[in-house]
Write an enzyme that holds these catalytic residues in place. Structure first.
Site, short mmCIF file in Angstrom:
data_model
loop_
_atom_site.label_atom_id
_atom_site.label_comp_id
_atom_site.label_asym_id
_atom_site.label_seq_id
_atom_site.Cartn_x
_atom_site.Cartn_y
_atom_site.Cartn_z
N SER A 38 0.83 -1.20 0.00
CA SER A 38 0.00 0.00 0.00
C SER A 38 0.87 1.26 0.00
CB SER A 38 -0.87 0.00 1.26
OG SER A 38 -1.48 1.26 1.42
N TYR A 56 -0.85 -0.42 9.98
CA TYR A 56 -1.05 -0.85 8.59
C TYR A 56 0.18 -0.52 7.72
CZ TYR A 56 -3.72 -1.15 4.16
OH TYR A 56 -4.19 -1.46 2.91
N LYS A 101 2.45 -3.16 5.72
CA LYS A 101 2.50 -3.14 4.26
C LYS A 101 3.93 -2.99 3.75
CE LYS A 101 -1.66 -3.92 2.84
NZ LYS A 101 -1.95 -5.32 2.42
P1 NAI Z 1 -11.87 -5.75 1.67
O1 NAI Z 1 -12.11 -5.54 3.12
O2 NAI Z 1 -13.00 -5.59 0.72
O3 NAI Z 1 -11.23 -7.17 1.39
C1 NAI Z 1 -10.37 -7.81 2.29
C2 NAI Z 1 -10.86 -9.25 2.42
O4 NAI Z 1 -9.92 -9.96 3.24
C3 NAI Z 1 -12.22 -9.34 3.08
O5 NAI Z 1 -13.11 -10.07 2.25
C4 NAI Z 1 -11.94 -10.04 4.40
O6 NAI Z 1 -12.99 -10.90 4.82
C5 NAI Z 1 -10.69 -10.81 4.06
N1 NAI Z 1 -9.92 -11.16 5.26
C6 NAI Z 1 -9.59 -10.35 6.29
N2 NAI Z 1 -8.90 -11.01 7.22
C7 NAI Z 1 -8.77 -12.28 6.77
C8 NAI Z 1 -8.15 -13.44 7.29
N3 NAI Z 1 -7.53 -13.42 8.47
N4 NAI Z 1 -8.19 -14.57 6.56
C9 NAI Z 1 -8.83 -14.61 5.36
N5 NAI Z 1 -9.46 -13.54 4.83
C10 NAI Z 1 -9.42 -12.39 5.53
O7 NAI Z 1 -10.69 -4.74 1.27
P2 NAI Z 1 -9.89 -4.52 -0.11
O8 NAI Z 1 -9.79 -3.08 -0.31
O9 NAI Z 1 -10.42 -5.37 -1.19
O10 NAI Z 1 -8.42 -5.03 0.32
C11 NAI Z 1 -7.71 -6.06 -0.33
C12 NAI Z 1 -6.23 -5.85 -0.08
O11 NAI Z 1 -5.79 -4.65 -0.73
C13 NAI Z 1 -5.86 -5.70 1.38
O12 NAI Z 1 -4.62 -6.35 1.62
C14 NAI Z 1 -5.71 -4.21 1.54
O13 NAI Z 1 -4.88 -3.88 2.63
C15 NAI Z 1 -5.09 -3.85 0.21
N6 NAI Z 1 -5.20 -2.45 -0.15
C16 NAI Z 1 -6.41 -1.91 -0.50
C17 NAI Z 1 -6.46 -0.59 -0.88
C18 NAI Z 1 -7.71 0.03 -1.36
O14 NAI Z 1 -7.65 1.20 -1.82
N7 NAI Z 1 -8.85 -0.66 -1.31
C19 NAI Z 1 -5.27 0.28 -0.84
C20 NAI Z 1 -4.05 -0.40 -0.52
C21 NAI Z 1 -4.05 -1.72 -0.18
#
Ligand code: NAI
Length: 302
Positions: A154, A167, A171
Site C-alpha cells: 500500500s 497498517y 504493508k
Molecule cells: P476488503 O475488506 O473488501 O477485502 C479484504 C478481504 O480480506 C475481506 O473479504 C476479508 O474478509 C478478508 N480477510 C480479512 N482477514 C482475513 C483473514 N484473516 N483470513 C482470510 N481472509 C481475511 O478490502 P480490499 O480493499 O479489497 O483489500 C484487499 C487488499 O488490498 C488488502 O490487503 C488491503 O490492505 C489492500 N489495499 C487496499 C487498498 C484500497 O484502496 N482498497 C489500498 C491499498 C491496499
C-alpha cells in the site's frame, strides 16, 4: 497484440477473495481459465467475526460463467487453517501455480490512541497472513519449477498515511518479504511481485469522498495482478494501480559521498547533506549486496 494471457491447467489461491479486490482477482483468473480457490474468512473490516458465505458467493459467480472454483474459509493467520487450505487445493487439483496474498484488515488510529492489540491484529493479518500461505505453497512451487506470487502492499506503507502506523508497518513488511523471496525463488522459476492498489472497497468507503471512489473500481486494479501472476511476469516489481493508472514504485538510493577520510563526524554529515542527498546518479538496487558494492567502490575512490 500478443497472445492473450491464459491460465488453463493452472491452479490459483486468492486470499481474502470474498469481496473487494480479491473477488475481482479471483473472477478474472477464473475467466482466463484458472481453477481458483476463493479463500475468505468473511469477517468485518477490522477483522472481527467470520463466515464462509462471502467466499461461497464468489464461487457461485465463477461457476455461473462455467469456471471452476472452490471456497475455503480459513483465516490466513491460522496455521492449521492455512495447512488445510493448501492440502484441500492439492487434493482437489494436484498443483498450485499462483498465490495472490490479498487478505487484509484495518484498525486505523493515531499512535496516541492505538492499543497494542490494534497493532498486533494488523501485523498478524497482513504480515503473518502473507507469510504463512507463501510458506505453505513455497516448496510445492519450487518442486514444480513454477510459481507466481503477488503480495499486496500500500502507498500507506511506502509513503505514509495519517492514522495507519500499524497498517503502514505491515504493508512495508510484505515488501521486505518479497525482496528476499525474489532471490530465493529465482532458481526454480518462482516469481514474486507486489501490487499497491487504490480502489473503492468497504476498506476505503469512509476514507475518500464518493466522487473520487466512483473513479476507483476494483476492476481497474485486477489487470495488473493478472499480469504479475502470468508466465511472463517480472519479479520483485511493485506495481501501483488505481483508476486505470499503472506505475512502478522503486526505492532509490543516492550515489552519496565518501566521508571516511580524516574528520568523520556528525558535523561532516550535516555539512555534506546536500551532496549526500543529491539525486544525480541515484539507483534502485536489486539486492542488498549492490549497495555494499557501491560503498566499497566509493571507498576505493570510484
Ligand atoms: P476488503 O475488506 O473488501 O477485502 C479484504 C478481504 O480480506 C475481506 O473479504 C476479508 O474478509 C478478508 N480477510 C480479512 N482477514 C482475513 C483473514 N484473516 N483470513 C482470510 N481472509 C481475511 O478490502 P480490499 O480493499 O479489497 O483489500 C484487499 C487488499 O488490498 C488488502 O490487503 C488491503 O490492505 C489492500 N489495499 C487496499 C487498498 C484500497 O484502496 N482498497 C489500498 C491499498 C491496499
Amino acid at each position: 497484440m500478443a497472445d492473450d494471457i491464459r491460465f488453463d491447467g493452472q491452479v490459483a489461491i486468492v486470499t481474502g477473495a470474498g469481496g473487494g479486490l480479491g473477488r475481482q482477482h479471483a473472477l478474472e483468473l477464473a475467466r482466463r481459465g484458472a481453477k481458483v480457490v476463493v479463500n475468505d474468512l468473511g469477517g468485518s473490516v477490522d477483522g472481527s467475526g467470520g463466515s464462509s458465505d462471502a467466499a461461497k458467493a464468489v464461487v457461485a459467480e465463477i461457476e455461473a460463467f462455467g469456471g471452476q472454483a472452490i471456497a475455503h474459509g480459513a483465516s490466513v493467520t491460522d496455521d492449521a487453517g492455512v495447512a488445510d487450505l493448501v492440502k484441500t487445493t492439492i487434493d482437489k487439483w494436484g498443483r498450485i501455480d499462483i498465490l495472490v496474498a490479498n487478505a487484509g484488515i484495518l484498525r486505523d488510529k493515531t499512535l496516541t490512541k492505538m492499543e497494542l492489540a490494534d497493532f498486533e491484529a494488523v501485523i498478524q493479518v497482513h504480515v503473518f497472513g502473507t507469510f504463512k500461505p507463501i510458506k505453505a505453497v513455497w516448496d510445492i512451487m519450487k518442486a514444480q519449477n513454477y510459481g507466481r506470487i503477488v503480495v499486496t502492499t500500500s502507498s500507506s506503507g511506502m509513503y505514509g498515511n495519517f492514522g495507519q502506523s500499524n497498517y503502514g508497518a505491515a504493508k512495508m513488511a510484505v515488501l521486505g518479504l518479497m525482496n528476499t523471496l525474489k532471490l530465493e525463488g529465482a532458481k526454480n522459476n518462482v516469481k514474486i511481485n507486489a501490487i499497491s492498489p487504490v480502489a473503492a472497497t468497504r476498506m476505503t468507503e469512509g476514507l475518500m469522498p464518493p466522487e473520487i471512489l466512483a473513479k476507483l473500481n476494483p476492476e481497474y486494479v485486477t489487470p495488473g495482478v493478472v499480469y504479475l501472476v502470468s508466465e511472463d511476469a517480472p519479479t520483485g516489481a511493485i506495481l501501483t494501480a488505481g483508476a486505470g493508472v499503472f506505475a512502478l514504485a522503486r526505492i532509490f538510493e543516492t550515489e552519496g559521498v565518501y566521508l571516511g577520510e580524516g574528520g568523520l563526524s556528525a558535523e561532516e554529515v550535516r555539512d555534506s547533506w546536500e551532496a549526500i542527498t543529491a539525486e544525480p546518479g541515484q539507483q534502485a538496487y536489486f539486492n542488498g549486496g549492490e549497495q555494499g558494492q557501491k560503498f566499497f567502490r566509493k571507498l576505493a575512490g570510484g
